[in-house]
Design a protein around this motif. Structure first.
Motif, PDB file in Angstrom:
ATOM      1  N   ASN A   1      34.779  36.350  34.932  1.00 58.27           N
ATOM      2  CA  ASN A   1      35.316  36.121  36.377  1.00 58.27           C
ATOM      3  C   ASN A   1      36.083  35.008  36.435  1.00 58.27           C
ATOM      4  O   ASN A   1      36.995  34.902  37.043  1.00 58.27           O
ATOM      5  CB  ASN A   1      34.298  36.435  37.495  1.00 58.27           C
ATOM      6  CG  ASN A   1      33.726  37.848  37.749  1.00 58.27           C
ATOM      7  OD1 ASN A   1      34.289  38.295  38.358  1.00 58.27           O
ATOM      8  ND2 ASN A   1      33.133  38.083  37.212  1.00 58.27           N
ATOM      9  N   GLU A   2      35.670  33.817  35.802  1.00 61.13           N
ATOM     10  CA  GLU A   2      36.270  32.549  35.974  1.00 61.13           C
ATOM     11  C   GLU A   2      37.666  32.561  35.344  1.00 61.13           C
ATOM     12  O   GLU A   2      38.628  32.257  35.646  1.00 61.13           O
ATOM     13  CB  GLU A   2      35.332  31.368  35.433  1.00 61.13           C
ATOM     14  CG  GLU A   2      35.972  29.974  35.914  1.00 61.13           C
ATOM     15  CD  GLU A   2      35.368  29.023  34.860  1.00 61.13           C
ATOM     16  OE1 GLU A   2      35.489  28.001  35.611  1.00 61.13           O
ATOM     17  OE2 GLU A   2      34.696  29.188  34.034  1.00 61.13           O
TER      18      GLU A   2
ATOM     19  N   PHE B   1      39.351  35.252  34.828  1.00 56.17           N
ATOM     20  CA  PHE B   1      40.075  35.921  35.666  1.00 56.17           C
ATOM     21  C   PHE B   1      40.981  35.185  36.747  1.00 56.17           C
ATOM     22  O   PHE B   1      41.931  35.204  36.880  1.00 56.17           O
ATOM     23  CB  PHE B   1      39.458  37.404  36.178  1.00 56.17           C
ATOM     24  CG  PHE B   1      40.189  38.112  37.185  1.00 56.17           C
ATOM     25  CD1 PHE B   1      41.267  38.874  37.001  1.00 56.17           C
ATOM     26  CD2 PHE B   1      39.622  37.774  38.334  1.00 56.17           C
ATOM     27  CE1 PHE B   1      41.741  39.599  38.009  1.00 56.17           C
ATOM     28  CE2 PHE B   1      40.365  38.481  39.464  1.00 56.17           C
ATOM     29  CZ  PHE B   1      41.536  39.238  39.358  1.00 56.17           C
ATOM     30  N   THR B   2      39.910  34.509  37.391  1.00 57.65           N
ATOM     31  CA  THR B   2      40.233  33.729  38.554  1.00 57.65           C
ATOM     32  C   THR B   2      41.155  32.703  38.293  1.00 57.65           C
ATOM     33  O   THR B   2      42.229  32.272  38.894  1.00 57.65           O
ATOM     34  CB  THR B   2      39.159  33.232  39.218  1.00 57.65           C
ATOM     35  OG1 THR B   2      38.156  34.056  39.485  1.00 57.65           O
ATOM     36  CG2 THR B   2      39.367  32.305  40.478  1.00 57.65           C
ATOM     37  N   ARG B   3      40.997  32.002  36.863  1.00 56.19           N
ATOM     38  CA  ARG B   3      41.580  30.855  36.452  1.00 56.19           C
ATOM     39  C   ARG B   3      43.319  31.249  36.178  1.00 56.19           C
ATOM     40  O   ARG B   3      44.241  30.437  36.373  1.00 56.19           O
ATOM     41  CB  ARG B   3      41.216  30.103  35.500  1.00 56.19           C
ATOM     42  CG  ARG B   3      41.842  28.725  35.155  1.00 56.19           C
ATOM     43  CD  ARG B   3      40.857  27.851  34.107  1.00 56.19           C
ATOM     44  NE  ARG B   3      40.792  28.453  33.006  1.00 56.19           N
ATOM     45  CZ  ARG B   3      39.655  29.053  32.228  1.00 56.19           C
ATOM     46  NH1 ARG B   3      38.773  28.880  33.160  1.00 56.19           N
ATOM     47  NH2 ARG B   3      39.459  29.479  31.138  1.00 56.19           N
ATOM     48  N   LYS B   4      43.298  32.434  35.409  1.00 58.71           N
ATOM     49  CA  LYS B   4      44.532  32.939  35.130  1.00 58.71           C
ATOM     50  C   LYS B   4      45.321  33.314  36.536  1.00 58.71           C
ATOM     51  O   LYS B   4      46.738  33.209  36.483  1.00 58.71           O
ATOM     52  CB  LYS B   4      44.536  34.332  34.404  1.00 58.71           C
ATOM     53  CG  LYS B   4      45.607  34.966  33.645  1.00 58.71           C
ATOM     54  CD  LYS B   4      46.629  33.883  33.014  1.00 58.71           C
ATOM     55  CE  LYS B   4      47.938  34.454  32.401  1.00 58.71           C
ATOM     56  NZ  LYS B   4      48.717  34.870  33.445  1.00 58.71           N
TER      57      LYS B   4
ATOM     58  N   ASP C   1      43.928  24.478  32.231  1.00 58.00           N
ATOM     59  CA  ASP C   1      42.658  24.505  31.331  1.00 58.00           C
ATOM     60  C   ASP C   1      41.318  24.977  31.846  1.00 58.00           C
ATOM     61  O   ASP C   1      41.100  25.104  33.041  1.00 58.00           O
ATOM     62  CB  ASP C   1      42.597  23.458  30.327  1.00 58.00           C
ATOM     63  CG  ASP C   1      41.896  21.943  30.944  1.00 58.00           C
ATOM     64  OD1 ASP C   1      41.333  22.207  32.194  1.00 58.00           O
ATOM     65  OD2 ASP C   1      42.172  20.857  30.632  1.00 58.00           O
ATOM     66  N   GLU C   2      40.285  24.887  31.057  1.00 57.22           N
ATOM     67  CA  GLU C   2      39.061  25.381  31.634  1.00 57.22           C
ATOM     68  C   GLU C   2      38.369  24.435  32.450  1.00 57.22           C
ATOM     69  O   GLU C   2      37.374  24.881  33.296  1.00 57.22           O
ATOM     70  CB  GLU C   2      37.757  25.698  30.231  1.00 57.22           C
ATOM     71  CG  GLU C   2      37.724  24.555  29.696  1.00 57.22           C
ATOM     72  CD  GLU C   2      36.763  24.985  28.464  1.00 57.22           C
ATOM     73  OE1 GLU C   2      36.491  24.046  27.737  1.00 57.22           O
ATOM     74  OE2 GLU C   2      36.569  26.095  28.347  1.00 57.22           O
ATOM     75  N   ASN C   3      38.636  23.264  32.469  1.00 56.39           N
ATOM     76  CA  ASN C   3      38.453  22.121  33.440  1.00 56.39           C
ATOM     77  C   ASN C   3      39.440  22.069  34.678  1.00 56.39           C
ATOM     78  O   ASN C   3      39.163  20.974  35.374  1.00 56.39           O
ATOM     79  CB  ASN C   3      38.070  20.562  32.680  1.00 56.39           C
ATOM     80  CG  ASN C   3      37.020  20.918  31.535  1.00 56.39           C
ATOM     81  OD1 ASN C   3      35.987  21.330  31.842  1.00 56.39           O
ATOM     82  ND2 ASN C   3      37.418  20.154  30.587  1.00 56.39           N
TER      83      ASN C   3
END
Length: 660
Positions: free
Chosen positions: A505-506, A508-511, A534-536
């Motif tokens: 979900n993260e 998906f949300t970040r994209k 990025d992931e951070n």
């Protein structure tokens, strides 16, 4: 979250002022116009002070100067800010107060500020308990993100660089995740996590050691390893922060130094020498590796050289020539001795002269022919002696090269040292050069410490896992502990599954956030650039046609567009999540947030001001803008139909401003 009103009492230049913000969904913009120095920034800082008890002002006294001048030792004055808002369907009134007194020496002193929150429940007004206040503020709006929702256009470039550089804290990323609707996942993971405060951790500490004393021993060992690992992780975070700060400061110092012609020239010479030194050092490592490999292969020949030499000297003094008997074999002599008669018929009696003579011939006959053996030995020894001599010459030559490389490195070190002294000697550069050397030392020392800690972490982790395996084998033998082990396994399974779903979900949300902010960014700043996250939640700026060029240097206008797009993207996603039909989006539904901006348009040209003004009301549920007179007409022109409330700052004097 919707802001209803902000009331100020004795807060700096505002004696008794209140603003009612527009909460109309169609006319969701509030504009407050004023020239520089009238109090726009002060008013926007009132949000920070009310929520967190902090401001960016150098002067931390909040009390109005006129009120302060009228104080006497027997009187006090109170600064109060009341922020009314709606969050998650609940109406809150957040009240921060600070009492000021003046002592007999005329010094003004502010007591610790107090914070209270009242809210309406079932139509009744209630107050939060003291221990509930801070968590509720964090729930409403985390401090880590507050400056991005209440942001200052004059400081916006610094904020943009912070987001792009990856220098933000872990808490910032967590706050963004929460605002994007991932809080439920984060809370579940926090509840289950394998620490002393989590479910898995609680099972770790509930084993019954009565069945086997070693269970307690292994548990103590695991706790010890966990403590050590936690300390290492905390220190690694500190080290990373120290390195990043030092690297940032190093870059700043190098730019300062390079502004000066002589300093720039010397700095370039130093960099060139450092590169040459590094190249020579690398060549030296290669040479030493080659020497060691050759030594490992041929060392035996080298160390046997002296023994071979002595053997050849001894053999050189002996006469072994012409003593072999051609075509004769030792078996022939054995036959004659056993027969007792020589070929010539002479008797070979044991002990006789004839017997001894023929017996002595054995040493010169094959397969024990000493002449042949000596000849072969001498030939092989001479070859080995030559090889060892060649090896010695090779060693000598290689060592000479290494010595020359050492001299070269020493020469570079000396030149670098001289340049650094000369840089220090340049008056305008001296303090910067000294600080640069400190930064470089910090980076070297912390990097070395980081490598050592990572190595320790690996070793301790292995020990912890081994102890855990041993303990698990013991606990499964006892019914009580076996149940705990099963419960812990279930909790671990749940933790892993939730973490997996959370990650999906993260991502998906970040994209989705990346796509959203790019659409906003390109609307505001038309020009061949795009953003990646990025992931951070760090942002990199890419040149669209040349994706290999990331984190390009941005102008002030670009920087403002970057941060504006980032925050607007979060706000837009939070707003849309409540009306989306996508199940994944609905599951991540979060509270929509307002956008409060102080002088956001100053760095934009007229075309981009128009783009920003048209985008704002459609992105955020509520927009509050503190704006200069010069930009006010443009804002009203492009947002006229969306403006629900409008105010103007009127400066009465240096210490008092009123709102009209």
């Amino acid at each position: 979250m919707l802001l209803k009103s902000l009331k100020l009492s004795n807060f700096r230049q505002f004696r008794n002022e209140e603003v009612q913000f527009s909460t109309d969904s169609d006319k969701n913009v509030t504009i407050i116009i004023g020239e520089n120095g009238t109090g726009k920034t002060t008013f926007s800082q009132a949000f920070f002070w009310c929520l967190y008890g902090d401001v960016d002002f150098k002067d931390k006294s909040m009390l109005n100067k006129i009120v302060a001048s009228e104080l006497t030792p027997d009187k006090s004055a109170t600064v109060k800010v009341i922020l009314s808002l709606i969050h998650a369907g609940t109406e809150y009134e957040i009240i921060r107060e600070q009492v000021y007194k003046i002592n007999y020496s005329g010094k003004l002193k502010g007591l610790n500020s107090t914070l209270n929150i009242q809210y309406k429940k079932n139509g009744q007004q209630e107050f939060l308990k003291p221990l509930e206040i801070e968590p509720r503020i964090k729930e409403i709006l985390p401090k880590e993100l507050s400056k991005y929702f209440f942001f200052d256009g004059e400081r916006i470039e610094k904020m943009s660089k912070e987001i792009q550089s990856g220098r933000k804290s872990y808490e910032f990323a967590q706050a963004v995740r929460g605002l994007l609707g991932l809080s439920a996942f984060i809370s579940a993971l926090e509840h289950l996590k394998p620490t002393s405060k989590g479910v898995i951790g609680s099972y770790e500490n509930s084993y019954d050691a009565k069945s086997n004393i070693n269970i307690a021993r292994y548990t103590d060992e695991i706790d010890k390893y966990k403590t050590q690992l936690e300390k290492i992780e905390n220190r690694l975070k500190e080290i990373e922060n120290e390195i990043l700060k030092s690297e940032d400061r190093k870059k700043e110092l190098e730019k300062i130094i390079q502004k000066y012609a002589e300093g720039e020239k010397l700095q370039n010479q130093k960099k060139n020498l450092i590169n040459k030194r590094s190249s020579t050092l690398n060549s030296k490592r290669i040479t030493i590796d080659k020497l060691l490999r050759e030594f490992n292969d041929k060392a035996s020949s080298y160390f046997a050289r002296s023994m071979i030499k002595k053997s050849l000297e001894i053999l050189g003094n002996g006469d072994f020539t012409n003593k072999d008997i051609p075509e004769m074999h030792a078996k022939t002599i054995d036959f004659l001795i056993k027969k007792g008669t020589c070929l010539c018929g002479t008797p070979l009696e044991v002990g006789s002269k004839e017997y001894n003579n023929i017996l002595s011939l054995l040493q010169y006959l094959p397969p024990q022919s000493i002449g042949i053996a000596v000849g072969q030995f001498i030939k092989e020894s001479q070859m080995r002696a030559k090889t060892s001599r060649d090896l010695f010459e090779s060693y000598s030559s290689t060592l000479a090269v290494i010595e020359e490389q050492n001299d070269t490195i020493a020469a570079y070190d000396n030149e670098i040292s001289l340049i650094e002294k000369n840089l220090v000697g340049i008056e305008s550069v001296a303090p910067y050069q000294s600080e640069l050397q400190i930064c470089e030392k910090v980076i070297r020392d912390r990097t070395r410490e980081k490598d050592e800690l990572i190595e320790q972490r690996g070793s301790i982790t292995t020990k912890k896992e081994r102890a855990n395996t041993e303990r698990q084998a013991l606990t499964l033998r006892d019914e009580t502990n076996k149940k705990i082990e099963i419960y812990k396994a279930y909790a671990q399974y749940m933790y892993d599954e939730i973490k997996k779903v959370y990650k999906e979900n993260e991502n998906f949300t970040r994209k989705k956030l990346e796509d959203t902010i790019n659409n906003i960014f390109k609307d505001i700043y038309q020009g061949g650039l795009s953003l990646t996250i990025d992931e951070n939640y760090n942002i990199a700026v890419l040149v669209d046609d040349y994706e290999q060029f990331s984190n390009v240097e941005t102008s002030t206008a670009q920087s403002i567009a970057v941060i504006f797009a980032f925050i607007s993207g979060i706000i837009k996603m939070a707003r849309e999540s409540n009306t989306s039909n996508d199940e994944r989006v609905k599951m991540l539904a979060s509270e929509p947030y307002p956008l409060v901006m102080d002088a956001p348009l100053s760095a934009f040209d007229k075309r981009r001001i128009e783009s920003v003004c048209k985008a704002l009301p459609n992105i955020a549920e509520q927009v509050i803008i503190f704006i200069k007179d010069t930009d006010g007409d443009l804002a009203k022109e492009h947002m006229g139909e969306k403006i629900g409330k409008q105010y103007r700052f009127d400066k009465l004097n240096e210490f008092e401003t009123v709102l009209n």
